[in-house]
Design a protein around this motif. Sequence first.
Motif, PDB file in Angstrom:
ATOM      1  N   VAL A   1       0.681  -1.374   0.020  1.00 14.14           N
ATOM      2  CA  VAL A   1      -0.145   0.043   0.140  1.00 14.14           C
ATOM      3  C   VAL A   1       1.132   1.330  -0.154  1.00 14.14           C
ATOM      4  CG1 VAL A   1      -1.583   1.281   1.532  1.00 14.14           C
ATOM      5  CG2 VAL A   1      -1.988  -0.932   0.995  1.00 14.14           C
ATOM      6  N   ALA A   2       1.780   1.270   0.826  1.00 14.29           N
ATOM      7  CA  ALA A   2       2.726   2.420   0.999  1.00 14.29           C
ATOM      8  C   ALA A   2       3.644   2.673  -0.354  1.00 14.29           C
ATOM      9  CB  ALA A   2       3.733   2.396   2.029  1.00 14.29           C
ATOM     10  N   VAL A   3       4.013   1.617  -1.142  1.00 19.81           N
ATOM     11  CA  VAL A   3       4.838   1.758  -2.260  1.00 19.81           C
ATOM     12  C   VAL A   3       3.911   2.318  -3.308  1.00 19.81           C
ATOM     13  CG1 VAL A   3       6.047   0.595  -4.149  1.00 19.81           C
ATOM     14  CG2 VAL A   3       6.450  -0.104  -1.537  1.00 19.81           C
ATOM     15  N   ASN A   4       2.846   1.642  -3.188  1.00 21.68           N
ATOM     16  CA  ASN A   4       1.816   2.248  -4.537  1.00 21.68           C
ATOM     17  C   ASN A   4       1.240   3.596  -4.126  1.00 21.68           C
ATOM     18  OD1 ASN A   4       1.928  -0.172  -6.248  1.00 21.68           O
ATOM     19  ND2 ASN A   4       0.939  -1.296  -4.741  1.00 21.68           N
ATOM     20  N   ALA A   5       1.211   3.830  -2.960  1.00 23.39           N
ATOM     21  CA  ALA A   5       0.507   5.357  -2.571  1.00 23.39           C
ATOM     22  C   ALA A   5       1.681   6.399  -2.949  1.00 23.39           C
ATOM     23  CB  ALA A   5       0.098   5.489  -1.009  1.00 23.39           C
ATOM     24  N   ALA A   6       2.842   5.892  -2.744  1.00 17.74           N
ATOM     25  CA  ALA A   6       3.931   6.928  -3.040  1.00 17.74           C
ATOM     26  C   ALA A   6       4.142   7.122  -4.607  1.00 17.74           C
ATOM     27  CB  ALA A   6       5.232   6.388  -2.216  1.00 17.74           C
ATOM     28  N   ALA A   7       3.962   5.956  -5.306  1.00 21.85           N
ATOM     29  CA  ALA A   7       4.119   5.869  -6.605  1.00 21.85           C
ATOM     30  C   ALA A   7       3.081   6.887  -7.124  1.00 21.85           C
ATOM     31  CB  ALA A   7       4.129   4.542  -7.408  1.00 21.85           C
ATOM     32  N   THR A   8       1.904   6.612  -6.980  1.00 20.74           N
ATOM     33  CA  THR A   8       0.682   7.365  -7.344  1.00 20.74           C
ATOM     34  C   THR A   8       0.737   8.885  -7.033  1.00 20.74           C
ATOM     35  OG1 THR A   8      -0.906   5.313  -7.023  1.00 20.74           O
ATOM     36  CG2 THR A   8      -1.939   7.787  -7.242  1.00 20.74           C
ATOM     37  N   LEU A   9       1.191   9.363  -5.864  1.00 18.97           N
ATOM     38  CA  LEU A   9       1.208  10.695  -5.376  1.00 18.97           C
ATOM     39  C   LEU A   9       2.634  11.377  -6.085  1.00 18.97           C
ATOM     40  CD1 LEU A   9       0.355  10.331  -1.498  1.00 18.97           C
ATOM     41  CD2 LEU A   9      -1.122  11.539  -3.418  1.00 18.97           C
ATOM     42  N   ARG A  10       3.525  10.343  -6.490  1.00 22.78           N
ATOM     43  CA  ARG A  10       4.904  10.814  -7.029  1.00 22.78           C
ATOM     44  C   ARG A  10       5.645  11.657  -5.604  1.00 22.78           C
ATOM     45  NH1 ARG A  10       5.898   9.545 -12.392  1.00 22.78           N
ATOM     46  NH2 ARG A  10       5.015   7.414 -12.220  1.00 22.78           N
ATOM     47  N   ARG A  11       5.313  11.179  -4.602  1.00 21.58           N
ATOM     48  CA  ARG A  11       6.005  11.546  -3.311  1.00 21.58           C
ATOM     49  C   ARG A  11       7.320  10.718  -2.969  1.00 21.58           C
ATOM     50  NH1 ARG A  11       4.321  16.631  -0.756  1.00 21.58           N
ATOM     51  NH2 ARG A  11       2.186  16.721  -1.009  1.00 21.58           N
ATOM     52  N   PRO A  12       8.208  11.405  -2.654  1.00 23.88           N
ATOM     53  CA  PRO A  12       9.335  10.306  -2.286  1.00 23.88           C
ATOM     54  C   PRO A  12       8.709   9.517  -1.114  1.00 23.88           C
ATOM     55  CG  PRO A  12      10.163  12.544  -2.089  1.00 23.88           C
ATOM     56  CD  PRO A  12       8.481  12.668  -2.391  1.00 23.88           C
ATOM     57  N   LEU A  13       9.088   8.281  -1.237  1.00 24.62           N
ATOM     58  CA  LEU A  13       8.749   7.125  -0.016  1.00 24.62           C
ATOM     59  C   LEU A  13       9.930   6.932   0.815  1.00 24.62           C
ATOM     60  CD1 LEU A  13       7.071   4.902   1.119  1.00 24.62           C
ATOM     61  CD2 LEU A  13       8.356   3.388  -0.577  1.00 24.62           C
ATOM     62  N   LEU A  14       9.524   7.455   2.232  1.00 22.14           N
ATOM     63  CA  LEU A  14      10.590   7.614   3.130  1.00 22.14           C
ATOM     64  C   LEU A  14      10.360   6.266   3.876  1.00 22.14           C
ATOM     65  CD1 LEU A  14      12.804   8.808   4.879  1.00 22.14           C
ATOM     66  CD2 LEU A  14      11.083   9.886   6.416  1.00 22.14           C
ATOM     67  N   VAL A  15      11.489   5.133   4.002  1.00 22.72           N
ATOM     68  CA  VAL A  15      11.339   3.853   4.599  1.00 22.72           C
ATOM     69  C   VAL A  15      12.232   3.975   5.695  1.00 22.72           C
ATOM     70  CG1 VAL A  15      11.540   1.656   4.217  1.00 22.72           C
ATOM     71  CG2 VAL A  15      10.971   3.031   2.426  1.00 22.72           C
ATOM     72  N   LYS A  16      11.732   3.583   7.065  1.00 23.07           N
ATOM     73  CA  LYS A  16      12.539   3.347   8.114  1.00 23.07           C
ATOM     74  C   LYS A  16      12.298   1.937   8.707  1.00 23.07           C
ATOM     75  CE  LYS A  16      12.562   8.066  10.019  1.00 23.07           C
ATOM     76  NZ  LYS A  16      12.344   9.036  10.937  1.00 23.07           N
ATOM     77  N   GLY A  17      13.109   1.538   9.565  1.00 26.52           N
ATOM     78  CA  GLY A  17      13.059   0.145  10.111  1.00 26.52           C
ATOM     79  C   GLY A  17      14.450  -0.092  10.578  1.00 26.52           C
ATOM     80  N   GLU A  18      14.332  -1.259  11.179  1.00 26.47           N
ATOM     81  CA  GLU A  18      15.627  -1.877  11.699  1.00 26.47           C
ATOM     82  C   GLU A  18      16.576  -2.153  10.624  1.00 26.47           C
ATOM     83  OE1 GLU A  18      15.871  -5.112  14.473  1.00 26.47           O
ATOM     84  OE2 GLU A  18      14.046  -4.730  15.372  1.00 26.47           O
ATOM     85  N   PRO A  19      17.915  -2.268  10.809  1.00 27.86           N
ATOM     86  CA  PRO A  19      18.785  -2.432  10.004  1.00 27.86           C
ATOM     87  C   PRO A  19      18.544  -4.201   9.658  1.00 27.86           C
ATOM     88  CG  PRO A  19      20.130  -1.360  11.802  1.00 27.86           C
ATOM     89  CD  PRO A  19      18.570  -1.637  12.017  1.00 27.86           C
TER      90      PRO A  19
END
Length: 287
Positions: free
Chosen positions: A21-39
Amino acid sequence: MSNPTRFEGTEAYVATDDLKVAVNAAATLRRPLLVKGEPGTGKTVLAHEISKALNAPLLEWHIKSTTKAQQGLYEYDAVARLRDSQLGDPRVADIANYIRRGKLWEAFTAPTLPVLLIDEIDKADIEFPNDLLQELDRMEFNVYETGETVKAHQRPIVVITSNNEKDLPDAFLRRCFFHYIRFPDADTMKAIIEVHFPGIQKALVREALTIFYDIREVPGLKKKPSTSELLDWLKLLLHEDLPLDILQSRDPKKLIPPLHGALLKNEQDVMLFERLAFMARREGAKG
């Protein structure tokens, strides 16, 4: 390519529903997708898999502590031009010969829709994200030395990763679509393991995951083992062909799992487990 194919994960990458959902939302909006999480949760690999899934070229900009935002646009090599002028090189007449294109320039002028990975943005100076705001917003920048304006043919799909080493500015966060990759639960991890080791013995996976998640829950652990380290450990277990009962054993003397060097990556954590094993043996002796 104004409407890219939806991202559904790939054969080599197990994507959870919320990540899709996050990837497709960012692609649709053409906003940068900021991804955080443990190494080790697959943040960097995600950009590679989006590139494969959308059949889009991948441009990678790996950030270091010394990286400046300007380097993503272009760099002017004045030293090389001075040296060439001293040698009488005719190239010096055209300053464009000394302009080195950065990854943003490459992404803006790519002939097909690219995926641009800005990896570990939090490693750079705190001003770095703010210095990129205008260019990411307007999708254009000026090259002062040549007087040209570089404009994006289309907004690239931008994936930005962060390990949370430092907070990012609010103005930058407002312009991103944010997603935190949670550490995989046991079911997701089983699916990831099956991708890497098709047909692996279920009993082995069950015992290995029990030990792996138990290790991650140990209080005081300096570095929790990650998904990639679990996969390395399983590869070693399969290569050494260790009998399953070694993993199934709950003998306190063997509290540290076999081949633990794939999971525990510093001496403090190894010593912690040795201390826990010693305490377990002592408790056993008292009993």
